[in-house]
Structures are given as C-alpha cells and as structure tokens.
Write a protein that holds these residues in place. Structure first.
Motif, PDB file in Angstrom:
ATOM      1  N   THR A 114       0.853  -1.189   0.000  1.00 23.17           N
ATOM      2  CA  THR A 114       0.000   0.000   0.000  1.00 23.17           C
ATOM      3  C   THR A 114       0.886   1.235   0.000  1.00 23.17           C
ATOM      4  OG1 THR A 114      -1.759  -1.137   1.212  1.00 23.17           O
ATOM      5  CG2 THR A 114      -1.787   1.262   1.241  1.00 23.17           C
ATOM      6  N   LYS A 115       0.497   2.229  -0.787  1.00 21.16           N
ATOM      7  CA  LYS A 115       1.204   3.500  -0.837  1.00 21.16           C
ATOM      8  C   LYS A 115       0.204   4.612  -0.554  1.00 21.16           C
ATOM      9  CE  LYS A 115       4.584   1.715  -4.130  1.00 21.16           C
ATOM     10  NZ  LYS A 115       5.401   1.957  -5.343  1.00 21.16           N
ATOM     11  N   LEU A 116       0.546   5.454   0.424  1.00 18.12           N
ATOM     12  CA  LEU A 116      -0.366   6.501   0.884  1.00 18.12           C
ATOM     13  C   LEU A 116       0.301   7.866   0.785  1.00 18.12           C
ATOM     14  CD1 LEU A 116      -0.403   3.963   3.258  1.00 18.12           C
ATOM     15  CD2 LEU A 116      -2.606   5.062   3.594  1.00 18.12           C
ATOM     16  N   ARG A 117      -0.470   8.849   0.362  1.00 17.72           N
ATOM     17  CA  ARG A 117      -0.053  10.251   0.353  1.00 17.72           C
ATOM     18  C   ARG A 117      -1.117  11.015   1.126  1.00 17.72           C
ATOM     19  NH1 ARG A 117       3.383   7.397  -0.953  1.00 17.72           N
ATOM     20  NH2 ARG A 117       4.656   7.450  -2.855  1.00 17.72           N
ATOM     21  N   LEU A 118      -0.805  11.406   2.366  1.00 19.66           N
ATOM     22  CA  LEU A 118      -1.819  11.896   3.295  1.00 19.66           C
ATOM     23  C   LEU A 118      -1.489  13.287   3.813  1.00 19.66           C
ATOM     24  CD1 LEU A 118      -2.289   8.595   5.332  1.00 19.66           C
ATOM     25  CD2 LEU A 118      -3.614   9.380   3.359  1.00 19.66           C
ATOM     26  N   TRP A 119      -2.459  13.882   4.463  1.00 20.05           N
ATOM     27  CA  TRP A 119      -2.328  15.180   5.118  1.00 20.05           C
ATOM     28  C   TRP A 119      -1.690  16.206   4.176  1.00 20.05           C
ATOM     29  CZ3 TRP A 119      -1.723  10.673   7.937  1.00 20.05           C
ATOM     30  CH2 TRP A 119      -2.695  10.489   8.922  1.00 20.05           C
ATOM     31  N   GLU A 120      -2.478  16.550   3.143  1.00 18.39           N
ATOM     32  CA  GLU A 120      -2.044  17.527   2.144  1.00 18.39           C
ATOM     33  C   GLU A 120      -0.736  17.098   1.478  1.00 18.39           C
ATOM     34  OE1 GLU A 120      -3.809  20.027   1.278  1.00 18.39           O
ATOM     35  OE2 GLU A 120      -5.323  20.056   2.870  1.00 18.39           O
ATOM     36  N   ARG A 121      -0.560  15.783   1.358  1.00 19.03           N
ATOM     37  CA  ARG A 121       0.639  15.202   0.741  1.00 19.03           C
ATOM     38  C   ARG A 121       1.930  15.585   1.467  1.00 19.03           C
ATOM     39  NH1 ARG A 121       0.101  12.579  -4.083  1.00 19.03           N
ATOM     40  NH2 ARG A 121      -1.977  12.665  -5.013  1.00 19.03           N
ATOM     41  N   ARG A 122       1.795  15.877   2.744  1.00 16.75           N
ATOM     42  CA  ARG A 122       2.987  16.114   3.550  1.00 16.75           C
ATOM     43  C   ARG A 122       3.529  14.823   4.155  1.00 16.75           C
ATOM     44  NH1 ARG A 122       2.175  20.724   7.785  1.00 16.75           N
ATOM     45  NH2 ARG A 122       0.055  19.916   7.979  1.00 16.75           N
ATOM     46  N   LEU A 123       2.807  13.736   3.960  1.00 17.12           N
ATOM     47  CA  LEU A 123       3.253  12.443   4.470  1.00 17.12           C
ATOM     48  C   LEU A 123       3.167  11.413   3.348  1.00 17.12           C
ATOM     49  CD1 LEU A 123       2.576  10.782   7.832  1.00 17.12           C
ATOM     50  CD2 LEU A 123       2.160   9.480   5.762  1.00 17.12           C
ATOM     51  N   HIS A 124       4.296  10.798   3.047  1.00 19.16           N
ATOM     52  CA  HIS A 124       4.365   9.704   2.089  1.00 19.16           C
ATOM     53  C   HIS A 124       4.700   8.428   2.864  1.00 19.16           C
ATOM     54  CE1 HIS A 124       5.371  12.381  -1.648  1.00 19.16           C
ATOM     55  NE2 HIS A 124       4.336  12.821  -0.957  1.00 19.16           N
ATOM     56  N   LEU A 125       3.867   7.430   2.746  1.00 23.18           N
ATOM     57  CA  LEU A 125       4.092   6.168   3.454  1.00 23.18           C
ATOM     58  C   LEU A 125       3.905   5.015   2.486  1.00 23.18           C
ATOM     59  CD1 LEU A 125       4.578   4.550   6.071  1.00 23.18           C
ATOM     60  CD2 LEU A 125       2.105   4.652   6.482  1.00 23.18           C
ATOM     61  N   ASN A 126       4.927   4.177   2.360  1.00 25.83           N
ATOM     62  CA  ASN A 126       4.885   2.980   1.520  1.00 25.83           C
ATOM     63  C   ASN A 126       5.093   1.759   2.404  1.00 25.83           C
ATOM     64  OD1 ASN A 126       4.781   4.743  -0.691  1.00 25.83           O
ATOM     65  ND2 ASN A 126       7.008   4.682  -0.956  1.00 25.83           N
ATOM     66  N   MET A 127       4.240   0.741   2.206  1.00 21.95           N
ATOM     67  CA  MET A 127       4.346  -0.482   3.003  1.00 21.95           C
ATOM     68  C   MET A 127       4.237  -1.687   2.084  1.00 21.95           C
ATOM     69  SD  MET A 127       1.822   0.580   6.170  1.00 21.95           S
ATOM     70  CE  MET A 127       0.448   0.887   5.044  1.00 21.95           C
ATOM     71  N   ALA A 128       4.942  -2.745   2.411  1.00 20.35           N
ATOM     72  CA  ALA A 128       4.889  -3.971   1.616  1.00 20.35           C
ATOM     73  C   ALA A 128       5.136  -5.174   2.513  1.00 20.35           C
ATOM     74  CB  ALA A 128       5.917  -3.929   0.491  1.00 20.35           C
ATOM     75  N   ALA A 129       4.519  -6.276   2.151  1.00 20.48           N
ATOM     76  CA  ALA A 129       4.784  -7.570   2.780  1.00 20.48           C
ATOM     77  C   ALA A 129       5.035  -8.572   1.661  1.00 20.48           C
ATOM     78  CB  ALA A 129       3.604  -8.010   3.643  1.00 20.48           C
ATOM     79  N   PHE A 130       5.942  -9.515   1.876  1.00 17.73           N
ATOM     80  CA  PHE A 130       6.329 -10.416   0.795  1.00 17.73           C
ATOM     81  C   PHE A 130       6.635 -11.812   1.313  1.00 17.73           C
ATOM     82  CE2 PHE A 130      10.219  -8.511   2.387  1.00 17.73           C
ATOM     83  CZ  PHE A 130      11.076  -9.591   2.494  1.00 17.73           C
ATOM     84  N   GLN A 131       6.598 -12.751   0.390  1.00 17.93           N
ATOM     85  CA  GLN A 131       6.972 -14.141   0.646  1.00 17.93           C
ATOM     86  C   GLN A 131       7.604 -14.673  -0.631  1.00 17.93           C
ATOM     87  OE1 GLN A 131       5.593 -16.463   3.553  1.00 17.93           O
ATOM     88  NE2 GLN A 131       7.479 -17.416   2.876  1.00 17.93           N
ATOM     89  N   TYR A 132       8.741 -15.353  -0.527  1.00 18.60           N
ATOM     90  CA  TYR A 132       9.305 -15.955  -1.736  1.00 18.60           C
ATOM     91  C   TYR A 132       9.741 -17.391  -1.472  1.00 18.60           C
ATOM     92  CZ  TYR A 132      13.945 -14.525   0.167  1.00 18.60           C
ATOM     93  OH  TYR A 132      15.063 -14.344   0.948  1.00 18.60           O
ATOM     94  N   PHE A 133       9.759 -18.145  -2.569  1.00 17.69           N
ATOM     95  CA  PHE A 133      10.157 -19.547  -2.562  1.00 17.69           C
ATOM     96  C   PHE A 133      11.216 -19.717  -3.642  1.00 17.69           C
ATOM     97  CE2 PHE A 133       5.753 -19.115  -1.381  1.00 17.69           C
ATOM     98  CZ  PHE A 133       5.662 -19.840  -0.203  1.00 17.69           C
ATOM     99  N   MET A 134      12.400 -20.123  -3.231  1.00 14.07           N
ATOM    100  CA  MET A 134      13.511 -20.252  -4.177  1.00 14.07           C
ATOM    101  C   MET A 134      13.889 -21.715  -4.328  1.00 14.07           C
ATOM    102  SD  MET A 134      17.154 -18.236  -4.168  1.00 14.07           S
ATOM    103  CE  MET A 134      16.467 -16.814  -5.010  1.00 14.07           C
ATOM    104  N   GLN A 135      14.090 -22.128  -5.566  1.00 14.58           N
ATOM    105  CA  GLN A 135      14.519 -23.483  -5.874  1.00 14.58           C
ATOM    106  C   GLN A 135      15.950 -23.461  -6.393  1.00 14.58           C
ATOM    107  OE1 GLN A 135      12.505 -26.357  -5.438  1.00 14.58           O
ATOM    108  NE2 GLN A 135      11.264 -24.855  -4.332  1.00 14.58           N
ATOM    109  N   ASP A 136      16.762 -24.399  -5.890  1.00 11.01           N
ATOM    110  CA  ASP A 136      18.149 -24.560  -6.342  1.00 11.01           C
ATOM    111  C   ASP A 136      18.975 -23.292  -6.168  1.00 11.01           C
ATOM    112  OD1 ASP A 136      17.809 -27.248  -7.149  1.00 11.01           O
ATOM    113  OD2 ASP A 136      16.913 -26.590  -9.025  1.00 11.01           O
TER     114      ASP A 136
END
Length: 765
Positions: free
Chosen positions: A550-572
C-alpha cells in the motif's frame, strides 16, 4: 531447470503451510502501520492551523522503463537523492554508503572499495572470485554492470538512486531474483549550471566533486561534464615493521562526459563516456581480532594498527561508453541502448592478517598456523550489451512494450600465491577465462481494466551460455600439487521469467497492489585452482515471489508512506561455500530457500522547516535442504551447527549469510534562518542492522550482533551567495564492528569504516 511432480507437490504444500504465517505477519504489520498513522495524524492536525501547507513532490522513477511516479508503480521501490543522498556519502566512502539506508538492502566487501556485494531481502552472494555472479543487478543509466568490480563505480552527480526489491525478471532479466539498484546520472541541461563540492577531513582526506552543464548549440546539442576525485593518506601503522601510517590510503578518480543531441523533435540521442582510476590499499585483514568463544572483537582491538609481513596493493582502471537513442514514431517510441565496458585490476593482500607462523620462532598477533599471501587480478575484461525496444504511448488504456536484448562478456582472471617467508616470491599461478553470452526477448503491458484498476503483466525468455576454462601453471609448494591441465565447462540454460500485478487506486492519495514475479540466476562457475583441483558449477536458481503493498499520500501530501509484505520460494539457490580448512571456494545448490518479511518507508513534513524520513524492514530467510552439509571453519571457531562427519556440518534451517533480520534507518533535517539573511540547516541520519553471519554455517565467532552508524551535518548558507559551508561527521559514535572474516587459518576479520569528521565547501551556480 526441469520441474518434477515432486517439486511441484513440495512447493504446493509449503505454500499452504506458510500462507497462514504470511497472513498473520501481514495483519500485524498493517495494524502497526495504522497506529503509526494515527499518532502522526494527531501531530499534523495540531500543526495545520499554524503552519503553511507544504506538499512534497512525487519522485519520478523508471522502475518499469517508463517515467512514472513512484506512487503508481506496483512494487517495493525506494529512491535516494538530493541533500540526504549527498550527506550519507560525504565521507568519501565507496558505494557501500548505501548499505542499510533503505529497507532490506545490505552491502559488504572483502576487497575494499572495488568489489561491493549487494544483498536484498537476504539474497546475495558471498563469493569473492572475480567471475562471481550476484542475484542483485546494478544498472548505471540503464546499462547493466555485470561483473562485481564494475559495480563499484562511484556514485556522483546523480539525479537519483532507485532500489527495486523483489524479482525483476521481465524487463531486466538475468541475475535479478533479489532486485536491482539503479543509478541515474544527472542529465545535460538547456541552461548553464553546475556545482562544486570540496571537503577536507580526518586522515588528510580530500574529496572534490563537481559538474558543469549547459548548451553547446542551444536546443540541439547539450553537454555535461562531471568529475570526482577522492584522496586519503595512509593512516594505519604496521606494528610488525615499526612503520607508521603505511596503509589505508587511496586515490580514486572518476569522470563522466555526456552529450545530448536532439536534431529533430522526434529524435534524441545521448552519449555517455565514463572512466575510473584507483590506486590504493586493498582490504586490511586482521589476524585473531574475533574473540574466541565469545564473538565480537577482542578487547584490545585497534583500528589504527596491524601487524603484517606481506604486501598490500590495489589498482583498478575502467572505461565505459553508453549510447541511448530514442525516436518517436507516430506516438510510439523506439529505444536503443548500447553499452561498452572495459576493466583491468590487480589486488594483493596479507590474507593471514599477521606475521610469521606457528612453526617459526616468532609470529602473531595470536596463533598464525601458516602464512598466506595471495593476489587476484583481471588483465582484461570486455562487456557489450544491446537492447532495442518499442514502447506504446503511456496514456492509452493498453500500454505495452516489447524488445530484444543481447549481452556479451569476456574476462581473463589470474590468481597468484606468494611465499611470504621468502620475501614474497611468487610460487603459485592459476588462470581462468570465461565467455558469457545472453540473448532474450521480452514483452510487458499494463491494461486499465477499470478507472481505478490496472493489470500489469510481463514475460521474458532468456538463453544464457558460458564457456569457461581454468588451469594451473604452478601450485604453491605447501599444497604438494603440480600444474593442472585446462578444465573446461560450458553450462547453458533457457529460462522464462515474468510478473503479474494488480494495482487498485482506492483514492487519489491511496494505492494498493498485489504482485507475483518469477526470476532466475543463470548457471555459475567457480574454479579457484591455486589450492584445489576442482571446478564446480551451480545450476540455474529460480524464485517465485508474492508481494502486497500500500502506498499513501496523506495530510495535504505532507506524508508519504509505503508499506509492503512479501513471501518468496527459491529453488536450487546458488550458494558459495567459502573457506574451510583451505583457501578454497565451491558452489552448491540448496534444494529450497524460503524468505518472508515486511518493509515500510516514510517521508514526513510535520512543519515547513522539518523533514523526517525513515525506513524499516524485517527479513526472515531459511535454507530447507536436509542433505546439504559443508565444511566448517579451519580456524579454532565454535561451531553451532550439527556435525554430520569430521569437519562437516549440516546447514539445513540456517538463515542466509549477510542477511540481517532487522534493518532500520532514520534521517531528520531542520532548517532555520538567522538575522542578516543567514540560513542554517542541521541534519542527522542513523542506520541500524541486526545480527549477520559471515558464512553459510553458524558459529559464535564469525558473526556480528549489530551495527549502528550515525552521522550529522551542520550547514550554513551564506547570505546573498550560493555558497554553503558545512561540518560533517560520519559514524560519530565510532561503532567498530566486524563485517566479514577469513576462516581457514586463524580468527581473521575485517571491520567497518572508522569515525570521520570533515569540513565541506559547496558552490552552486
């Protein structure tokens, strides 16, 4: 790689098991984020009545090879630029100044200034051979710099640095399963402008950076010339020889010339030529600085002294040429990107980190079982890359691009061993040659399904081939081996990669996305034949990654907040088993590796004069391979992994090396004015990482619990001028931590940069 039914079954079952963990972690993350937002909101509401509203501009990135607002890109991406970027690199440090400055990005080097190793979301490569591949790709103005020595090219006169986390296999292809770091140079300008930045500091360090940009033929031919010079005197004493200030210095010069030609409104061509020349000290290895049975540094450790009986030297020379042509055809754009790179280098060091040997009357510090002095070099490296792509107009509901890519590299490598006890006489020579070719076709599209819903998809097919030969001309006497006939390997593979994303615009200030991506790293080859007779090959590794953010631009765009959650599966996954009882590497493939985590970044202007930026990440990695076992350390370290045979240890369940669970950074900048037109700016920045292990195995000694590096900058802008004077401090707490080690001889380690103070003068026009 061929996927069997068993592979698919294991992956399916693993996904179901970890899905619950992933969802629970995501819920906790979003609850935490909402609490943070609530507290920030109260602060902003309190300020709104008294403070003028100042909106932050949205950063434009090229993460999808188009200019887009970072807010609209459905992946986890960070940017560094401007004042903060200039501040954190102000000590004259090489590109490792980026380490821990954005979520999930860690860096280290066992070569010093010339061989940075990047890790994103725990994925990287500890291999120190000169043909080592990395799962993090580095691009300079769109051209990939494949060899790790090329990746050390200094970062100066840049518009921005972009860090793209997660697989980037569609548009950028091979060796990007972890992500990409992109350097974008400041471009030539229509008006005459420029700057100069001169500093002087501790260790008699002098740094100068400057650029001049403007028109040669107005509106037709523009130019920009950029220069970086960095000096540092030797500052480390050699207690063994009794010499003062004999090591630790360097002279690093780099330059770039750009020409931007627009003969027609529809045609633009940019030519870039860059060079670098380095002469200085290689990495300083220090014998027995790791406390046995305790971890960390020994109590009497001093950064200002060593005790070496071997030589130390390092040189590097690179030249590169980039040509980018853009031609508009009825709203479509045809892009050609060509890159040439050349490199030579030589690096020699005292690997045992001390003097003498246990079988001699004198040795130290601590026990030195035997001397080790080696060197590696590249007498010739040539790289050529060519990309051609056609891009549709971005404004249409269906926007797409497709293209072809070709890459060629030839590199000669040399490894030398020296008999320190015979005044450094050469007594071992091994050579390697590697030719790499890559051909790929790719396509990517975005489709505006609804007004607020966008679908993105991409696919790439790559064919990667290597032709490799290694041989030994002379073996070190201690190995009791002889010359070795050429060994040839020619692995190749055809692999597909791609991504699929959904981006939903909740409102004009809130975006959320889901992304699935597949990436790969081509087969790798390891042939360090000075001390062994084997060449090892690691098969292709692949990764399947899922990400939501999620990416948010709040309070008259004086606050930029980016959040992410991830999961990966690697073979070899390709892993490097470094060291052991001999100075030797070998490559192995782990059946499965799993990673998950969360990332958050915030930029906040609570009042006009104050800017706050912060980043945070949590990364959990785990090797899942019950049959994978490697050699433990040859030094007297305390192993924590289960033993399966004499000197062999299982690493199933271990996290990845150089993969901290926690990374956090914060920066604050406050500006205020004084009478007579004087303006002051005070800023501070801090970066933290939690425990890292140096090798695949887990031991008490070869690890570091945490690292905290802080900096300050106090600047004064003189009235009625464009002159700025600043006092700068880096690593102001003088946190001294081991960042890596050598494990085949004694408890050898190397450490981070020491505290640094300097004065800086900046002039802009």
């Amino acid at each position: 790689m061929m996927w069997s039914y068993d592979h698919i079954t294991v992956l399916y079952e693993t996904q179901h098991i970890l899905f619950e963990e992933y969802m629970n972690l995501s819920r906790q993350f979003y609850v935490l984020a909402l609490l943070i937002l609530l507290s920030i909101g109260l602060t902003v509401v309190a300020d709104e009545e008294t403070e003028e509203v100042v909106r932050m501009e949205e950063v434009v990135v090229t993460a999808r090879k188009r200019e887009q607002r970072s807010f609209e890109v459905p992946l986890s991406v960070s940017t560094l630029r401007g004042e903060r970027f200039d501040t954190i690199r102000s000590s004259g440090m090489d590109v490792r100044f980026l380490s821990n400055r954005t979520p999930s990005l860690q860096m280290e080097s066992s070569f010093g200034r010339i061989f940075p190793r990047f890790y994103i979301r725990g994925l990287g490569n500890t291999d120190f051979d000169l043909n080592a591949s990395q799962p993090v790709s580095l691009l300079y103005d769109g051209v990939v710099l494949e060899n790790a020595l090329l990746k050390g090219f200094p970062a100066f006169d840049l518009d921005r640095v972009e860090v793209l986390r997660g697989p980037q296999g569609t548009l950028f292809g091979r060796n990007t399963p972890a992500g990409i770091v992109k350097f974008e140079s400041a471009r030539p300008t229509q008006t005459l402008e420029g700057y100069g930045r001169l500093s002087y500091g501790r260790f008699n360090s002098s740094n100068f950076e400057g650029a001049v940009s403007g028109p040669i033929v107005p509106s037709v031919l523009l130019a920009r010339v950029s220069l970086l010079t960095q000096w540092r005197d030797d500052w480390v004493d050699n207690e063994h020889t009794g010499e003062a200030d004999v090591l630790g210095g360097y002279q690093d010069l780099a330059g770039r010339v750009q020409l931007l030609w627009t003969p027609l409104p529809a045609l633009e061509a940019r030519l870039k030529f860059h060079v670098r020349d380095l002469d200085g000290t290689a990495r300083l290895f220090r014998a027995n600085i790791l406390a046995q049975g305790e971890g960390g540094l020994v109590q009497d450790f001093s950064q200002g002294s060593i005790a070496h009986d071997g030589r130390n030297e390092q040189t590097l020379s690179t030249q590169g040429l980039g040509i980018e042509v853009r031609y508009d055809i009825g709203g479509f754009q045809l892009v050609s990107l060509t890159g040439f790179e050349r490199l030579t280098n030589f690096s020699r060091g005292d690997i045992d980190g001390g003097y003498g040997a246990a079988f001699l009357p004198a040795s130290g510090p601590g026990v030195i079982p035997f001397p080790s002095e080696t060197a590696s070099g590249i007498p010739r490296l040539q790289q050529f890359s060519q990309e051609v792509r056609l891009m549709s107009p971005a404004a249409r509901p269906l926007a797409y691009q497709f293209g072809l890519y070709y890459f060629y590299e030839f590199v000669e490598m040399e490894d030398f061993n020296y008999n320190t006890l015979a005044e450094g006489a050469l007594d071992g020579v091994a050579r390697q040659e590697q030719e790499s070719t890559v051909g790929a076709a790719f396509a990517a599209l975005t489709y505006q399904m609804l007004e607020d819903l966008e679908l993105g998809a991409g696919l790439r097919l790559s064919h990667d081939a290597k032709d490799y030969t290694a041989w030994r001309e002379q073996a070190p006497a201690v190995t009791e081996r002889g010359p070795l006939s050429p060994i040839h390997r020619d692995p190749q593979d055809t692999v597909w990669s791609g991504d699929l994303s959904l981006r939903y615009q909740v409102s004009s200030n809130v975006q959320t996305y889901l992304r699935a991506a597949r990436g790969f790293r081509a087969p790798s080859i390891q042939g360090r034949l000075l001390f062994g007779d084997d060449v090892t090959v690691a098969d292709t590794e692949t990764i399947l990654s899922f990400e939501g953010g999620t990416k948010l631009r709040l309070w008259e765009r004086r606050l930029h907040l980016n959040m992410a959650a991830f999961q990966y599966f690697m073979q070899d996954q390709q892993l490097t088993a470094v060291g052991g009882e001999t100075n030797f590497n070998r490559l192995v493939n782990a059946d499965s590796t799993i990673g998950r985590g969360v990332e958050a970044e915030l930029i906040f202007l609570p009042i006009t004069a104050l800017e706050v930026s912060a980043g945070f990440s949590y990364n959990h990695t785990r090797i899942d391979d019950p049959n994978l076992a490697i050699q433990g350390c040859g030094a007297p370290c305390t192993m924590l992994d289960p033993s399966v045979a004499d000197g062999i240890y299982a690493i199933d369940g271990n996290s990845l090396p150089q993969a901290p669970k926690w990374i956090a950074d914060v920066a604050l900048s406050y500006a205020f004015s004084l009478p007579a037109g004087i303006r002051l700016v005070a800023s501070t920045d801090w970066a933290y990482r939690s425990r890292v292990r140096f090798f695949l195995y887990d031991s008490v000694e070869y690890a570091d619990d945490w690292l905290l590096v802080g900096g300050v900058r106090f600047a004064c802008l003189l009235p009625y001028t464009d002159i700025e004077i600043a006092l700068i401090g880096r690593n102001i707490l003088n946190d001294t931590s081991p960042t890596g080690g050598i494990d085949f001889n004694n408890l050898t380690g190397y450490v981070n940069e020491p505290r640094f103070w300097s004065l800086e003068l900046v002039r802009r026009f």
